[in-house]
Design a protein around this motif. Structure first.
Motif, PDB file in Angstrom:
ATOM      1  N   TRP A  36      50.036   9.859  56.561  1.00  0.00           N
ATOM      2  CA  TRP A  36      50.723  10.420  55.400  1.00  0.00           C
ATOM      3  C   TRP A  36      50.434  11.917  55.346  1.00  0.00           C
ATOM      4  O   TRP A  36      49.292  12.350  55.492  1.00  0.00           O
ATOM      5  N   PHE A  37      51.501  12.676  55.113  1.00  0.00           N
ATOM      6  CA  PHE A  37      51.403  14.101  54.876  1.00  0.00           C
ATOM      7  C   PHE A  37      52.086  14.385  53.536  1.00  0.00           C
ATOM      8  O   PHE A  37      52.797  13.531  52.999  1.00  0.00           O
ATOM      9  N   ARG A  38      51.872  15.566  53.038  1.00  0.00           N
ATOM     10  CA  ARG A  38      52.552  15.943  51.809  1.00  0.00           C
ATOM     11  C   ARG A  38      52.895  17.425  51.846  1.00  0.00           C
ATOM     12  O   ARG A  38      52.263  18.208  52.552  1.00  0.00           O
ATOM     13  N   ARG A  39      53.920  17.771  51.073  1.00  0.00           N
ATOM     14  CA  ARG A  39      54.328  19.163  50.959  1.00  0.00           C
ATOM     15  C   ARG A  39      54.575  19.478  49.508  1.00  0.00           C
ATOM     16  O   ARG A  39      55.473  18.910  48.879  1.00  0.00           O
ATOM     17  N   ALA A  40      53.768  20.368  48.982  1.00  0.00           N
ATOM     18  CA  ALA A  40      53.935  20.848  47.614  1.00  0.00           C
ATOM     19  C   ALA A  40      54.913  22.023  47.635  1.00  0.00           C
ATOM     20  O   ALA A  40      55.081  22.682  48.670  1.00  0.00           O
ATOM     21  N   PRO A  41      55.557  22.308  46.515  1.00  0.00           N
ATOM     22  CA  PRO A  41      56.493  23.430  46.465  1.00  0.00           C
ATOM     23  C   PRO A  41      55.835  24.726  46.908  1.00  0.00           C
ATOM     24  O   PRO A  41      54.741  25.065  46.449  1.00  0.00           O
ATOM     25  N   GLY A  42      56.476  25.422  47.838  1.00  0.00           N
ATOM     26  CA  GLY A  42      55.963  26.699  48.296  1.00  0.00           C
ATOM     27  C   GLY A  42      54.812  26.602  49.277  1.00  0.00           C
ATOM     28  O   GLY A  42      54.213  27.624  49.632  1.00  0.00           O
ATOM     29  N   SER A  43      54.493  25.387  49.736  1.00  0.00           N
ATOM     30  CA  SER A  43      53.357  25.207  50.640  1.00  0.00           C
ATOM     31  C   SER A  43      53.810  24.568  51.945  1.00  0.00           C
ATOM     32  O   SER A  43      54.904  24.017  52.042  1.00  0.00           O
ATOM     33  N   ASP A  44      52.941  24.657  52.937  1.00  0.00           N
ATOM     34  CA  ASP A  44      53.199  23.985  54.210  1.00  0.00           C
ATOM     35  C   ASP A  44      52.899  22.497  54.093  1.00  0.00           C
ATOM     36  O   ASP A  44      52.220  22.050  53.161  1.00  0.00           O
ATOM     37  N   ARG A  45      53.401  21.744  55.067  1.00  0.00           N
ATOM     38  CA  ARG A  45      53.077  20.324  55.108  1.00  0.00           C
ATOM     39  C   ARG A  45      51.581  20.162  55.368  1.00  0.00           C
ATOM     40  O   ARG A  45      51.023  20.815  56.247  1.00  0.00           O
ATOM     41  N   GLU A  46      50.976  19.254  54.604  1.00  0.00           N
ATOM     42  CA  GLU A  46      49.523  19.108  54.615  1.00  0.00           C
ATOM     43  C   GLU A  46      49.141  17.679  54.969  1.00  0.00           C
ATOM     44  O   GLU A  46      49.721  16.719  54.444  1.00  0.00           O
ATOM     45  N   PHE A  47      48.176  17.550  55.852  1.00  0.00           N
ATOM     46  CA  PHE A  47      47.654  16.222  56.212  1.00  0.00           C
ATOM     47  C   PHE A  47      46.956  15.590  55.015  1.00  0.00           C
ATOM     48  O   PHE A  47      46.186  16.241  54.307  1.00  0.00           O
ATOM     49  N   VAL A  48      47.216  14.297  54.804  1.00  0.00           N
ATOM     50  CA  VAL A  48      46.546  13.541  53.740  1.00  0.00           C
ATOM     51  C   VAL A  48      45.612  12.497  54.336  1.00  0.00           C
ATOM     52  O   VAL A  48      44.418  12.480  54.047  1.00  0.00           O
ATOM     53  N   SER A  59      41.230   8.435  58.768  1.00  0.00           N
ATOM     54  CA  SER A  59      40.815   9.812  58.546  1.00  0.00           C
ATOM     55  C   SER A  59      41.449  10.282  57.240  1.00  0.00           C
ATOM     56  O   SER A  59      42.591   9.920  56.945  1.00  0.00           O
ATOM     57  N   TYR A  60      40.694  11.054  56.483  1.00  0.00           N
ATOM     58  CA  TYR A  60      41.182  11.553  55.200  1.00  0.00           C
ATOM     59  C   TYR A  60      40.921  13.055  55.081  1.00  0.00           C
ATOM     60  O   TYR A  60      39.912  13.561  55.565  1.00  0.00           O
ATOM     61  N   SER A  61      41.817  13.717  54.393  1.00  0.00           N
ATOM     62  CA  SER A  61      41.561  15.104  54.038  1.00  0.00           C
ATOM     63  C   SER A  61      40.476  15.132  52.972  1.00  0.00           C
ATOM     64  O   SER A  61      40.205  14.122  52.304  1.00  0.00           O
ATOM     65  N   ASP A  62      39.868  16.278  52.796  1.00  0.00           N
ATOM     66  CA  ASP A  62      38.823  16.390  51.775  1.00  0.00           C
ATOM     67  C   ASP A  62      39.375  16.080  50.392  1.00  0.00           C
ATOM     68  O   ASP A  62      38.696  15.480  49.554  1.00  0.00           O
ATOM     69  N   SER A  63      40.612  16.475  50.145  1.00  0.00           N
ATOM     70  CA  SER A  63      41.184  16.242  48.820  1.00  0.00           C
ATOM     71  C   SER A  63      41.502  14.774  48.572  1.00  0.00           C
ATOM     72  O   SER A  63      41.598  14.347  47.416  1.00  0.00           O
ATOM     73  N   ALA A  64      41.648  14.005  49.631  1.00  0.00           N
ATOM     74  CA  ALA A  64      42.002  12.590  49.493  1.00  0.00           C
ATOM     75  C   ALA A  64      40.778  11.672  49.494  1.00  0.00           C
ATOM     76  O   ALA A  64      40.844  10.547  48.984  1.00  0.00           O
ATOM     77  N   LYS A  65      39.693  12.129  50.071  1.00  0.00           N
ATOM     78  CA  LYS A  65      38.505  11.284  50.187  1.00  0.00           C
ATOM     79  C   LYS A  65      38.018  10.801  48.836  1.00  0.00           C
ATOM     80  O   LYS A  65      37.900  11.569  47.891  1.00  0.00           O
ATOM     81  N   GLY A  66      37.760   9.514  48.759  1.00  0.00           N
ATOM     82  CA  GLY A  66      37.230   8.930  47.540  1.00  0.00           C
ATOM     83  C   GLY A  66      38.272   8.567  46.507  1.00  0.00           C
ATOM     84  O   GLY A  66      37.965   7.869  45.533  1.00  0.00           O
ATOM     85  N   TYR A  94      55.679  13.268  49.545  1.00  0.00           N
ATOM     86  CA  TYR A  94      54.802  12.585  50.487  1.00  0.00           C
ATOM     87  C   TYR A  94      55.633  11.981  51.614  1.00  0.00           C
ATOM     88  O   TYR A  94      56.614  11.277  51.363  1.00  0.00           O
ATOM     89  N   TYR A  95      55.193  12.261  52.844  1.00  0.00           N
ATOM     90  CA  TYR A  95      55.911  11.820  54.028  1.00  0.00           C
ATOM     91  C   TYR A  95      55.064  10.854  54.844  1.00  0.00           C
ATOM     92  O   TYR A  95      53.864  11.082  55.058  1.00  0.00           O
ATOM     93  N   CYS A  96      55.715   9.842  55.333  1.00  0.00           N
ATOM     94  CA  CYS A  96      55.114   8.917  56.275  1.00  0.00           C
ATOM     95  C   CYS A  96      55.445   9.395  57.682  1.00  0.00           C
ATOM     96  O   CYS A  96      56.570   9.856  57.936  1.00  0.00           O
ATOM     97  N   ALA A  97      54.477   9.287  58.591  1.00  0.00           N
ATOM     98  CA  ALA A  97      54.691   9.734  59.964  1.00  0.00           C
ATOM     99  C   ALA A  97      54.119   8.719  60.945  1.00  0.00           C
ATOM    100  O   ALA A  97      53.134   8.035  60.634  1.00  0.00           O
ATOM    101  N   ALA A  98      54.736   8.644  62.115  1.00  0.00           N
ATOM    102  CA  ALA A  98      54.288   7.727  63.158  1.00  0.00           C
ATOM    103  C   ALA A  98      54.071   8.487  64.460  1.00  0.00           C
ATOM    104  O   ALA A  98      54.855   9.374  64.804  1.00  0.00           O
TER     105      ALA A  98
END
Length: 124
Positions: A36-48, A59-66, A94-98
């Motif tokens: 899963w990735f996500r893109r907030a307005p005005g931001s690049d696509r971010e790994f989740v 694997s989790y991003s720091d913002s997603a952990k916990g 939020y985008y799903c990727a394979a």
């Protein structure tokens, strides 16, 4: 070819929860690493988060952990993202990727297929 369709997005208050789902077509779903990735307005696509083919490595991003949990059901060709304790800064598409690989990657460019995305909006 794999087609991915996300669902489960919506509007939720801060502190709430959402469960995103990604349904995949194709008979080789179990051989793909999912993410899963996500893109907030005005931001690049971010790994989740990402999960390997068997589901025993994540694997989790720091913002997603916990707060977020990724899971997959290879029998149903689906991957889920349980999001708890949501914050306004989680607002994004939020985008799903394979990825045709047994190895997890946090790089968006390494993924082979993408869904259309689902909007998640967290109000304060």
């Amino acid at each position: 070819q794999v087609q991915l369709v996300e669902s489960g997005g919506g509007l939720v208050q801060a502190g709430g929860s959402l469960r995103l789902s990604c349904a995949a077509s194709g008979r080789t779903f179990s051989s793909y690493t999912m993410a899963w990735f996500r893109r907030a307005p005005g931001s690049d696509r971010e790994f989740v988060t990402a999960i390997n083919w068997s589901g025993d490595s994540t694997s989790y991003s720091d913002s997603a952990k916990g707060r977020f949990t990724i899971s997959r059901d290879n029998a149903k060709n689906t991957v889920h993202l349980q999001m708890n304790s949501l914050k306004p800064e989680d607002t994004a598409v939020y985008y799903c990727a394979a990825r045709r690989s047994l190895l997890i990657t946090i790089q968006a460019r390494d993924n082979d297929y993408w869904g259309q995305g689902t909007q998640v909006t967290v109000s304060s």
